[in-house]
Write a protein that holds these residues in place. Structure first.
Motif, PDB file in Angstrom:
ATOM      1  N   ASP A  67       0.622  -1.105  -0.036  1.00 14.84           N
ATOM      2  CA  ASP A  67       0.214   0.072   0.095  1.00 14.84           C
ATOM      3  C   ASP A  67       0.696   1.259  -0.229  1.00 14.84           C
ATOM      4  N   LYS A  68       0.312   2.474   0.296  1.00 11.19           N
ATOM      5  CA  LYS A  68       1.287   3.782  -0.029  1.00 11.19           C
ATOM      6  C   LYS A  68       2.204   3.875   1.000  1.00 11.19           C
ATOM      7  N   THR A  69       1.913   3.263   2.122  1.00 12.45           N
ATOM      8  CA  THR A  69       2.940   3.386   3.327  1.00 12.45           C
ATOM      9  C   THR A  69       4.194   2.700   2.950  1.00 12.45           C
ATOM     10  N   PHE A  70       4.057   1.515   2.368  1.00  7.13           N
ATOM     11  CA  PHE A  70       5.147   0.527   1.762  1.00  7.13           C
ATOM     12  C   PHE A  70       5.969   1.391   0.719  1.00  7.13           C
ATOM     13  N   TYR A  71       5.171   1.722  -0.110  1.00  5.56           N
ATOM     14  CA  TYR A  71       5.845   2.475  -1.327  1.00  5.56           C
ATOM     15  C   TYR A  71       6.474   3.649  -0.999  1.00  5.56           C
ATOM     16  N   LYS A  72       5.933   4.454  -0.015  1.00  7.86           N
ATOM     17  CA  LYS A  72       6.617   5.738   0.719  1.00  7.86           C
ATOM     18  C   LYS A  72       7.911   5.248   1.096  1.00  7.86           C
ATOM     19  N   ALA A  73       8.035   4.268   2.036  1.00  9.74           N
ATOM     20  CA  ALA A  73       9.214   3.677   2.565  1.00  9.74           C
ATOM     21  C   ALA A  73      10.266   3.357   1.559  1.00  9.74           C
ATOM     22  N   VAL A  74       9.627   2.498   0.076  1.00 12.05           N
ATOM     23  CA  VAL A  74      10.559   2.091  -0.733  1.00 12.05           C
ATOM     24  C   VAL A  74      11.149   3.260  -1.478  1.00 12.05           C
ATOM     25  N   SER A  75      10.292   4.384  -1.674  1.00 10.30           N
ATOM     26  CA  SER A  75      10.795   5.500  -2.368  1.00 10.30           C
ATOM     27  C   SER A  75      11.774   6.429  -1.690  1.00 10.30           C
ATOM     28  N   ASN A  76      11.504   6.459  -0.253  1.00 13.36           N
ATOM     29  CA  ASN A  76      12.287   7.111   0.603  1.00 13.36           C
ATOM     30  C   ASN A  76      13.673   6.486   0.648  1.00 13.36           C
ATOM     31  N   THR A  77      13.668   5.167   0.411  1.00 18.23           N
ATOM     32  CA  THR A  77      14.835   4.466   0.698  1.00 18.23           C
ATOM     33  C   THR A  77      16.060   4.686  -0.559  1.00 18.23           C
ATOM     34  N   VAL A  78      15.008   4.623  -1.801  1.00 12.64           N
ATOM     35  CA  VAL A  78      15.744   4.612  -2.977  1.00 12.64           C
ATOM     36  C   VAL A  78      16.419   6.101  -3.200  1.00 12.64           C
ATOM     37  N   VAL A  79      15.505   6.918  -3.006  1.00 14.25           N
ATOM     38  CA  VAL A  79      16.005   8.432  -3.138  1.00 14.25           C
ATOM     39  C   VAL A  79      17.192   8.725  -1.988  1.00 14.25           C
ATOM     40  N   PHE A  80      17.237   8.147  -0.842  1.00 16.08           N
ATOM     41  CA  PHE A  80      18.270   8.325   0.069  1.00 16.08           C
ATOM     42  C   PHE A  80      19.586   7.483  -0.365  1.00 16.08           C
ATOM     43  N   THR A  81      19.379   6.496  -1.038  1.00  9.01           N
ATOM     44  CA  THR A  81      20.307   5.612  -1.346  1.00  9.01           C
ATOM     45  C   THR A  81      21.167   6.323  -2.583  1.00  9.01           C
ATOM     46  N   PHE A  82      20.267   7.011  -3.470  1.00  9.11           N
ATOM     47  CA  PHE A  82      20.819   7.799  -4.667  1.00  9.11           C
ATOM     48  C   PHE A  82      21.704   8.824  -4.069  1.00  9.11           C
ATOM     49  N   TRP A  83      21.280   9.853  -3.224  1.00  5.84           N
ATOM     50  CA  TRP A  83      21.994  10.799  -2.753  1.00  5.84           C
ATOM     51  C   TRP A  83      23.175  10.634  -2.100  1.00  5.84           C
ATOM     52  N   SER A  84      22.812   9.525  -1.238  1.00  4.35           N
ATOM     53  CA  SER A  84      23.894   9.172  -0.029  1.00  4.35           C
ATOM     54  C   SER A  84      25.138   8.802  -1.168  1.00  4.35           C
ATOM     55  N   VAL A  85      24.924   7.903  -2.059  1.00  5.83           N
ATOM     56  CA  VAL A  85      26.040   7.133  -2.897  1.00  5.83           C
ATOM     57  C   VAL A  85      26.769   8.212  -3.659  1.00  5.83           C
ATOM     58  N   PHE A  86      25.713   9.061  -4.522  1.00  2.91           N
ATOM     59  CA  PHE A  86      26.335  10.203  -5.142  1.00  2.91           C
ATOM     60  C   PHE A  86      27.323  10.949  -4.396  1.00  2.91           C
ATOM     61  N   ILE A  87      26.831  11.479  -3.254  1.00  5.79           N
ATOM     62  CA  ILE A  87      27.709  12.515  -2.580  1.00  5.79           C
ATOM     63  C   ILE A  87      29.048  11.805  -1.897  1.00  5.79           C
ATOM     64  N   LEU A  88      28.561  10.544  -1.523  1.00  9.35           N
ATOM     65  CA  LEU A  88      29.581   9.745  -0.636  1.00  9.35           C
ATOM     66  C   LEU A  88      30.721   9.207  -1.706  1.00  9.35           C
ATOM     67  N   VAL A  89      30.442   9.308  -2.926  1.00  9.65           N
ATOM     68  CA  VAL A  89      31.630   8.850  -3.781  1.00  9.65           C
ATOM     69  C   VAL A  89      32.272   9.979  -4.301  1.00  9.65           C
ATOM     70  N   THR A  90      31.731  11.080  -4.898  1.00 12.07           N
ATOM     71  CA  THR A  90      32.098  12.329  -5.454  1.00 12.07           C
ATOM     72  C   THR A  90      33.106  13.226  -4.144  1.00 12.07           C
ATOM     73  N   LEU A  91      32.333  13.413  -3.190  1.00 12.17           N
ATOM     74  CA  LEU A  91      33.024  14.163  -1.976  1.00 12.17           C
ATOM     75  C   LEU A  91      34.466  13.604  -1.728  1.00 12.17           C
ATOM     76  N   PRO A  92      34.323  12.243  -1.331  1.00  7.60           N
ATOM     77  CA  PRO A  92      35.697  11.789  -0.679  1.00  7.60           C
ATOM     78  C   PRO A  92      36.806  11.541  -1.715  1.00  7.60           C
ATOM     79  N   ILE A  93      36.416  11.384  -2.982  1.00  2.00           N
ATOM     80  CA  ILE A  93      37.196  11.453  -3.986  1.00  2.00           C
ATOM     81  C   ILE A  93      37.999  12.711  -4.157  1.00  2.00           C
ATOM     82  N   LEU A  94      37.129  13.705  -4.037  1.00  4.35           N
ATOM     83  CA  LEU A  94      37.802  15.078  -4.191  1.00  4.35           C
ATOM     84  C   LEU A  94      38.727  15.647  -3.001  1.00  4.35           C
ATOM     85  N   LEU A  95      38.130  15.095  -1.832  1.00  2.00           N
ATOM     86  CA  LEU A  95      39.033  15.564  -0.436  1.00  2.00           C
ATOM     87  C   LEU A  95      40.213  14.565  -0.424  1.00  2.00           C
TER      88      LEU A  95
END
Lengths: 297, 450
Positions: free
Chosen positions: A63-91
């Protein structure tokens, strides 16, 4: 007795003896729970009895609660992976650069959050991002004439807080991986590039990044799986119940249904879906990065 | 050489295994014998060996209380003393451990504290708690009865209440005085809104704060009117007409009359709210009486400026309070010393001494009514010092007006949805009308219960 000694040291038995610890822990702590999760996901479980209910749990689950959980998780994963790869390389490149000053204090400053528990860090973040005008972040915003924000009440700022906490916590660790990778790049490559007249962006793009590829693959792999399993970053801000579920993750959903509400069947069903997701994403990644079937070659 | 070493290793392993098993055997037999020997010796000398009672709780504030209860019980029963071993775990962990111990049939304590929203989880299937009706019945009439109902199923009582949790109104006297309003004139919610308008006009401050990420605004208001989330049989009635009207009333307070705001921080337990109310941010706060402790701990600036009053009525003879929150103490029927556990519970949860200690040690409103007139309620403590008023006078006034919710299966899920979606979408985001949001809530819960 002599026979048994021979048996243990024989080439046939010894491998089994040596792999036994892993196999046993795998069976007890992974295979058995997985199988029983599959069974439980088709049951309705109350103390003292478990009743088979077919696909009932899955019907409730999607139902929509679970979809919300999945979409939150996916969005979080995308941003955290994106930042946590680029930023540490530059640093790490910055820290590795010969003319950078205060290298050691800088390294310590970036790495320090890794030894702080997420919960402790989260409590401090929670205070920094309080919603009163006098809270730290809002008072800074007001200097730039930006109105105070209700950080933990909106979906966008809520996601920002979670990603920020994860980035704060893990940048140092990932930087460590990249710094180790940088040590393995032979200096000769840069020297010959210098002779060819390459400037630093060229050197970064054509020498540093390609040489770091195996490390990047590794970091992406662990970051994706950590992102999908995210729980603490959300829990410290909302203690498991966020307005309109803006902080709900899949693991948070499993925890809430299975543990807080005692609906073990429903929790198991959600757990299986998470297992599937991680499995699929991992297989795609391994395939894409060419790590699957490498041994046969 | 290698062979000799491996042979040695295997022998050592075997010996370790065998001796391990053997010593386990020894352990299980010998101490039992020696115990009983000691027991008989002691019995001859000075009464009997104390019975060990294991108890799990989730709030170490209560430790002092249980210590006192153990002493009191042993003084009364010198022939049958107990040794109460209380273990405190964090909230979630304790309930999880209890659930797992019950499911697996091993390691459960004899007595445990179970929080109200977790209680229905244990009342499904084969109920693991002992039926306490026999010890409750003799004293039921002198207690606030609704506090037993929340821990009951099919007429049997399974848990004993910690407090009444009577909802009251905390007024900031300074702000009311500034606006020229007296709390004595506020009898109904209509009066409350009118007073709020004056406060808003004179001081610019909101009269009231609405919890948008917790239940303590909407829930007591509907209980006050005899409504609830569920009816007695567990049917969902959250979207009935009375509840829709109540939610509309709350909506109007915020968005039409503009005398109330969504609570800073979302609920009354957030740091933002403590600081807000401590600095005189709003004039009135509706919470159960156990919230007094938060005043004492977190809001020192307004000491002596707060006045406790009954909650406004909805109708001329409506209720002025509601029993909110709670912790039920249970005995597990798997306990080998169940009789002793029950007799200890009868003393430690139902006797006059125990109920007086609920006030003197914990500062909660004891559910036993005859204690409300007792001498101890007039003694000074940190609460009387902070509020400078006879707190029990308020309680005595509303004593017959304290209903409690029906705690049935789905209660925890319902509270969770009210916390996360209902109030926030209707009051803060205004994306749904009260009727829409409540209908949606009802169908979500019904989906669970099928």
């Amino acid at each position: 007795m002599r026979k048994s000694v021979q048996l243990f040291s024989s080439k046939k038995v010894a491998p089994y003896v040596f792999t036994a610890p892993f196999v046993i822990t795998f069976i007890v702590f992974f295979l058995y729970p997985t199988i029983s999760t599959i069974i439980m996901s088709f049951q309705r479980i109350v103390p003292g009895e478990a009743k088979f209910v077919g696909f009932e749990n899955y019907r409730i689950l999607f139902d929509k609660t679970f979809y919300k959980a999945v979409s939150n998780t996916v969005v979080f994963t995308f941003w955290s992976v994106f930042i946590l790869v680029t930023l540490p390389i530059l640093l790490s490149v910055l820290v590795n650069y010969s003319i950078t000053k205060f290298k050691n204090p800088l390294k310590m400053f970036i790495f320090l959050p890794a030894v702080v528990s997420t919960v402790v860090g989260g409590v401090i973040f929670r205070q920094i991002f309080g919603e009163l005008d006098t809270s730290f972040m809002n008072s800074i915003l007001s200097k730039f004439s930006i109105p105070p924000q209700q950080w933990t009440m909106k979906s966008s700022t809520g996601m920002l807080l979670m990603v920020l906490l994860a980035v704060w916590r893990w940048t140092g660790v990932n930087m460590l991986y990249f710094m180790a990778g940088l040590q393995n790049i032979p200096n000769e490559l840069y020297e010959s590039a210098d002779i060819d007249g390459a400037n630093w962006p060229h050197k970064f793009l054509h020498i540093t990044l390609p040489s770091l590829q195996p490390v990047i693959v590794f970091v992406v792999l662990i970051s994706v799986s950590a992102g999908l399993k995210m729980f603490e970053e959300s829990y410290v801000f909302w203690q498991g119940s966020s307005p309109m579920n803006i902080g709900l993750t899949i693991l948070g959903y499993i925890y809430r249904e299975g543990i807080s509400f005692g609906n073990l069947g429903l929790g198991s069903a959600a757990g299986l879906i998470l297992l599937m997701m991680i499995l699929i994403v991992s297989v795609i990644q391994l395939k894409y990065f060419g790590l699957l079937g490498k041994e046969e070659q | 050489m290698k062979k000799i070493i491996s042979l040695l290793m295997v022998t050592i392993l075997l010996i370790a295994c065998i001796s391990g098993c053997a010593s386990e055997n020894n352990n299980s037999q010998v101490p039992g014998e020696s115990n009983s020997k000691q027991g008989t010796q002691q019995e001859q000398e000075n009464g009997s060996e104390p019975t060990v009672l294991k108890m799990w709780i989730f709030n170490d504030v209560n430790l002092g209380y249980w210590d006192e209860m153990e002493k009191g019980y042993n003084k009364k029963n010198p022939d049958n003393p107990i040794d109460l071993q209380v273990e405190t775990y964090p909230f979630e962990e304790m309930h999880n451990k209890l659930q797992i111990a019950i499911q697996s049939g091993a390691g459960a304590p004899d007595i445990a504290d179970v929080e109200i929203s977790k209680f229905p989880n244990f009342l499904r299937g084969d109920i693991p708690f002992a039926d306490l009706t026999s010890i409750v019945e003799p004293v039921e009439d002198v207690f606030v009865k609704s506090r037993f109902h929340i821990y009951s199923k099919d007429g049997k009582v399974y848990g004993l209440p910690l407090h009444v949790g009577a909802t009251v109104m905390f007024y900031n006297k300074d702000i009311l005085a500034e606006a020229g309003v007296s709390s004595d004139d506020i009898n109904t919610w209509h009066d409350f809104v009118e007073a709020g308008k004056k406060v808003k006009e004179k001081t610019g401050k909101p009269m009231f704060t609405i919890e948008v990420t917790d239940v303590f605004t909407f829930f007591p208001m509907i209980i006050q009117q005899g409504s609830d989330f569920f009816d007695k049989d567990g049917n969902v009635i959250v979207n009935n007409e009375s509840n829709v009207k109540t939610l509309e009333f709350i909506y109007n307070m915020v968005h039409v009359d503009k005398i109330a705001i969504p609570t800073p921080g979302g609920n009354h337990h957030s740091e933002e709210f403590y600081s807000f109310f401590n600095q005189g941010g709003s004039a009135a706060l509706m919470m159960p009486l156990w919230y007094m402790l938060r005043f004492v701990n977190y809001m020192p600036q307004i000491e002596g400026k707060i006045e406790i009053k009954p909650v406004p009525r909805w109708t001329e003879d409506g209720d002025r309070s509601a029993g909110m929150g709670g912790t039920g103490t249970v005995a597990l029927k798997s306990s080998p010393v169940l009789d002793t556990a029950m007799s200890f519970l009868e003393y430690s949860k139902l006797s006059v001494e125990a109920q007086e200690a609920v006030w003197t040690i914990l500062g909660f409103d004891p559910p036993r009514l005859d204690v409300w007139d007792s001498e101890v309620t007039r003694q000074e403590n940190q609460f009387t010092e902070y509020f400078k008023q006879d707190i029990f006078a308020v309680l005595r006034e509303v004593k017959d007006e304290i209903d409690s919710p029906n705690v049935v299966e789905g209660y925890a899920e319902m509270c969770d949805l009210v916390r996360q979606e209902l109030m926030f979408s209707v009051i803060s985001e205004q994306t749904k009308t009260p009727k829409e949001a409540l209908d949606e809530l009802a169908s979500a819960i019904n989906k669970y219960k099928q």
